[in-house]
Enzyme design. Structure first.
Site, PDB file in Angstrom:
ATOM      1  N   SER A 171       0.849  -1.195   0.000  1.00 44.27           N
ATOM      2  CA  SER A 171       0.000   0.000   0.000  1.00 44.27           C
ATOM      3  C   SER A 171       0.880   1.240   0.000  1.00 44.27           C
ATOM      4  O   SER A 171       2.053   1.186   0.393  1.00 44.27           O
ATOM      5  CB  SER A 171      -0.886   0.001   1.260  1.00 44.27           C
ATOM      6  OG  SER A 171      -1.512   1.253   1.466  1.00 44.27           O
ATOM      7  N   TYR A 213      -3.448  -0.910  10.033  1.00 47.38           N
ATOM      8  CA  TYR A 213      -3.271  -1.179   8.602  1.00 47.38           C
ATOM      9  C   TYR A 213      -1.888  -0.722   8.136  1.00 47.38           C
ATOM     10  O   TYR A 213      -1.170  -1.452   7.449  1.00 47.38           O
ATOM     11  CB  TYR A 213      -4.366  -0.462   7.822  1.00 47.38           C
ATOM     12  CG  TYR A 213      -4.372  -0.732   6.333  1.00 47.38           C
ATOM     13  CD1 TYR A 213      -4.999  -1.864   5.823  1.00 47.38           C
ATOM     14  CD2 TYR A 213      -3.775   0.152   5.438  1.00 47.38           C
ATOM     15  CE1 TYR A 213      -5.021  -2.111   4.456  1.00 47.38           C
ATOM     16  CE2 TYR A 213      -3.791  -0.082   4.074  1.00 47.38           C
ATOM     17  CZ  TYR A 213      -4.415  -1.219   3.586  1.00 47.38           C
ATOM     18  OH  TYR A 213      -4.422  -1.453   2.235  1.00 47.38           O
TER      19      TYR A 213
END
Length: 255
Positions: free
Chosen positions: A146, A159
């Site tokens: 990400s 996350y």
């Protein structure tokens, strides 16, 4: 050199979103794919949709329902896949979830769940299938990272921590497995219009901020990830190893 004809790919978390898009892309260049998720009904629905696309043979799409954080289930599934279809040539560790919340308020259980699904699963699934690939002496592993490997925002701590860890795991896999014929890389999407980001896409203020913050001037789409995912799975990337490839419309390149 971008053909995946005759290759077998296992894609975790592929009943929808990025995983399904990558599976569709692999089929388009000749691969056979095994879709994974926990919900067999949803997997079968996704598989049926793929089999209904032009040029896709029914046998080219298989499903394997298992929980990516359950090591015993992963090992059983890997044994069944190898017995039925042979050793996978490609593994995409895509399964992921997001739970947002302030660090001071976030339940520890939510932290563990996000880290387990986004990071620990890549360790468990990655090493399970790598054992077969290493015995053969070849294989491609793509870990879906990400932009939060580099940049973080308030409320996304578990996350971001998991994706940072996944970047380190990708490099560790490269360090151990590259000498034995494997290529392991990370693919880091920017902000994509997916189910995971649905609440952000529909937030006018946040959506406006993203389009202004991203040099490309728009949200990313799942199709933007497919080409790079094909490249990392193909012979075209045979000398690319241990890298995190950002596909973010320039987001991480500017301040």
């Amino acid at each position: 050199m971008f053909s995946l004809a005759g290759r077998l790919a296992v894609v975790t978390g592929s009943s929808r979103g990025i995983g399904l898009g990558i599976a569709r892309g692999y089929l388009s260049v000749g691969a056979k794919v095994v879709l994974n998720g926990r919900d067999l009904h949803r997997l079968e629905k996704a598989a049926a949709a793929l089999r209904g696309e032009p040029g896709v043979a029914a046998a080219a799409v298989q499903v394997a329902a298992f929980d990516v954080v359950d090591e015993a289930a992963v090992v059983r599934a890997a044994e069944e896949i190898v017995a039925a279809h042979g050793c996978p040539d490609i593994l995409v560790n895509n399964a992921g979830i997001q739970v947002r919340g302030a660090l001071t308020e976030l339940p520890a259980e939510d932290w563990r769940r996000v880290v387990d699904v986004n990071l620990t699963s890549a360790f468990v699934v990655g090493r399970t299938f790598a054992r077969y690939m290493l015995a053969r002496g070849s294989g491609k592993i793509v870990n879906i990272c990400s932009v939060q490997n580099q940049l973080v925002r308030p409320s996304t701590a578990p996350y971001a921590a998991a994706k940072n860890g996944l970047g380190g795991l990708t490099q560790s896999m490269c360090a151990e497995w590259a000498p034995r014929g494997l290529q392991v890389n990370g693919l880091a999407p920017g902000y994509l219009d997916t189910d995971l980001n649905a609440s952000l896409v529909t937030d006018p203020e946040f959506s406006s901020w993203i389009t202004k913050r991203t040099p490309a001037g728009r949200w990313g789409q799942v199709d933007d990830i497919v080409g790079p995912a094909i490249w990392l799975a193909s012979a075209a990337s045979d000398f690319v190893n241990g890298q995190i490839i950002y596909v973010d419309g320039g987001l991480t390149a500017v301040i």
